[in-house]
Design a protein around this motif. Structure first.
Motif, PDB file in Angstrom:
ATOM      1  N   GLU A  27      -2.480   5.485 -38.395  1.00 39.67           N
ATOM      2  CA  GLU A  27      -2.722   4.521 -37.311  1.00 39.67           C
ATOM      3  C   GLU A  27      -1.618   4.585 -36.264  1.00 39.67           C
ATOM      4  OE1 GLU A  27      -4.960   2.359 -35.157  1.00 39.67           O
ATOM      5  OE2 GLU A  27      -5.660   2.749 -37.200  1.00 39.67           O
ATOM      6  N   THR A  29       0.350   7.164 -35.561  1.00 41.01           N
ATOM      7  CA  THR A  29       0.328   8.432 -34.813  1.00 41.01           C
ATOM      8  C   THR A  29      -0.824   8.489 -33.819  1.00 41.01           C
ATOM      9  OG1 THR A  29      -0.919   9.576 -36.554  1.00 41.01           O
ATOM     10  CG2 THR A  29       1.495   9.768 -36.614  1.00 41.01           C
ATOM     11  N   SER A  30      -1.882   7.733 -34.082  1.00 43.49           N
ATOM     12  CA  SER A  30      -3.018   7.738 -33.153  1.00 43.49           C
ATOM     13  C   SER A  30      -2.893   6.669 -32.068  1.00 43.49           C
ATOM     14  CB  SER A  30      -4.332   7.554 -33.909  1.00 43.49           C
ATOM     15  OG  SER A  30      -4.406   6.264 -34.466  1.00 43.49           O
ATOM     16  N   ALA A  31      -1.941   5.758 -32.229  1.00 46.73           N
ATOM     17  CA  ALA A  31      -1.765   4.673 -31.250  1.00 46.73           C
ATOM     18  C   ALA A  31      -1.238   5.226 -29.928  1.00 46.73           C
ATOM     19  CB  ALA A  31      -0.806   3.625 -31.797  1.00 46.73           C
ATOM     20  N   GLU A  32      -1.682   4.639 -28.863  1.00 43.97           N
ATOM     21  CA  GLU A  32      -1.238   5.074 -27.539  1.00 43.97           C
ATOM     22  C   GLU A  32       0.023   4.354 -27.089  1.00 43.97           C
ATOM     23  OE1 GLU A  32      -4.495   4.696 -24.830  1.00 43.97           O
ATOM     24  OE2 GLU A  32      -5.777   6.002 -26.037  1.00 43.97           O
ATOM     25  N   ARG A  33       0.446   3.368 -27.885  1.00 41.57           N
ATOM     26  CA  ARG A  33       1.635   2.590 -27.535  1.00 41.57           C
ATOM     27  C   ARG A  33       2.200   1.974 -28.804  1.00 41.57           C
ATOM     28  NH1 ARG A  33       0.232  -2.634 -27.675  1.00 41.57           N
ATOM     29  NH2 ARG A  33      -1.978  -3.099 -27.730  1.00 41.57           N
ATOM     30  N   GLU A  78       6.815   2.134 -33.519  1.00 39.76           N
ATOM     31  CA  GLU A  78       6.349   3.340 -32.844  1.00 39.76           C
ATOM     32  C   GLU A  78       6.690   4.552 -33.701  1.00 39.76           C
ATOM     33  OE1 GLU A  78       7.103   5.601 -28.635  1.00 39.76           O
ATOM     34  OE2 GLU A  78       8.700   4.355 -29.420  1.00 39.76           O
ATOM     35  N   HIS A  94      11.332   2.223 -22.882  1.00 41.97           N
ATOM     36  CA  HIS A  94      10.065   1.511 -23.048  1.00 41.97           C
ATOM     37  C   HIS A  94       9.921   0.476 -21.945  1.00 41.97           C
ATOM     38  CE1 HIS A  94      10.830   3.179 -27.028  1.00 41.97           C
ATOM     39  NE2 HIS A  94       9.511   3.252 -27.120  1.00 41.97           N
ATOM     40  N   GLN A 102       2.028  -6.069 -23.331  1.00 39.31           N
ATOM     41  CA  GLN A 102       1.970  -4.784 -24.021  1.00 39.31           C
ATOM     42  C   GLN A 102       3.263  -4.017 -23.764  1.00 39.31           C
ATOM     43  OE1 GLN A 102      -1.689  -2.464 -24.062  1.00 39.31           O
ATOM     44  NE2 GLN A 102      -2.624  -4.090 -22.828  1.00 39.31           N
ATOM     45  N   PHE A 104       4.887  -0.168 -23.484  1.00 39.61           N
ATOM     46  CA  PHE A 104       4.498   1.212 -23.193  1.00 39.61           C
ATOM     47  C   PHE A 104       5.694   2.141 -23.361  1.00 39.61           C
ATOM     48  CE2 PHE A 104       1.990  -1.712 -20.678  1.00 39.61           C
ATOM     49  CZ  PHE A 104       0.693  -1.277 -20.888  1.00 39.61           C
ATOM     50  N   CYS A 105       5.444   3.352 -23.836  1.00 40.33           N
ATOM     51  CA  CYS A 105       6.484   4.375 -23.941  1.00 40.33           C
ATOM     52  C   CYS A 105       6.671   5.035 -22.581  1.00 40.33           C
ATOM     53  CB  CYS A 105       6.087   5.444 -24.945  1.00 40.33           C
ATOM     54  SG  CYS A 105       5.979   4.854 -26.614  1.00 40.33           S
ATOM     55  N   GLU A 107       8.221   8.170 -22.100  1.00 39.48           N
ATOM     56  CA  GLU A 107       8.811   9.300 -22.805  1.00 39.48           C
ATOM     57  C   GLU A 107       9.606  10.239 -21.909  1.00 39.48           C
ATOM     58  OE1 GLU A 107       6.009  11.182 -25.390  1.00 39.48           O
ATOM     59  OE2 GLU A 107       5.467   9.267 -26.305  1.00 39.48           O
TER      60      GLU A 107
END
Length: 141
Positions: A27, A29-33, A78, A94, A102, A104-105, A107
């Motif tokens: 979960e 690794t599939s998360a967008e944030r 994360e 971040h 929310q 957000f990364c 990167e």
């Protein structure tokens, strides 16, 4: 990400790949944030909150997750793309949106090196920028 890759990541960080840990890491690794414990609990219906938290605690101990204090409603987790179970080597900035709450990364923005005064020893870094995300800014124009 398939189960064999998840198991490989866990073993590479010295973590026994139990079924709960595989589900939680999949979960993340599939998360967008970065995600909160509550968000993970909502997405993972097959594991109770304490089981998810235990997996996250092991991941944190082995540098497989970053724990972010977002300055809002608590902490978020994360997936850390670190190549070591001793240290984090993918630190980045971040962004916490004060409207939608929310995180957000960012990167492409590295955490700046800080020279600490003598006697201080850094254990972790949490570089959080707060403001309004593009989606919220667009909605409120």
């Amino acid at each position: 990400m398939d189960v064999s890759k998840i198991e490989e990541i866990l073993q590479g960080h010295g973590i026994k790949p139990t079924s709960n840990r595989i589900v939680v890491l999949r979960e993340l690794t599939s998360a967008e944030r970065p995600m909160s414990l509550t968000e993970l609990e909502y997405k993972i219906l097959s594991i109770d909150k304490s089981g998810i938290f235990r997996a996250l605690s092991v991941f944190k101990e082995h540098h497989l997750v970053h724990v972010l204090e977002d300055g809002g409603d608590g902490v978020r987790y994360e997936f850390c793309r670190s190549h070591s179970d001793d240290a984090d080597d993918d630190l980045h900035a971040h962004f916490y949106c004060e409207r939608c709450r929310q995180t957000f990364c960012l990167e492409d923005i590295a955490v700046p090196q800080v020279e600490l005064p003598g006697g201080y020893e850094a254990v972790s870094v949490n570089y959080m920028i707060k403001g309004i995300c593009p989606e919220c800014a667009r909605k409120h124009r």
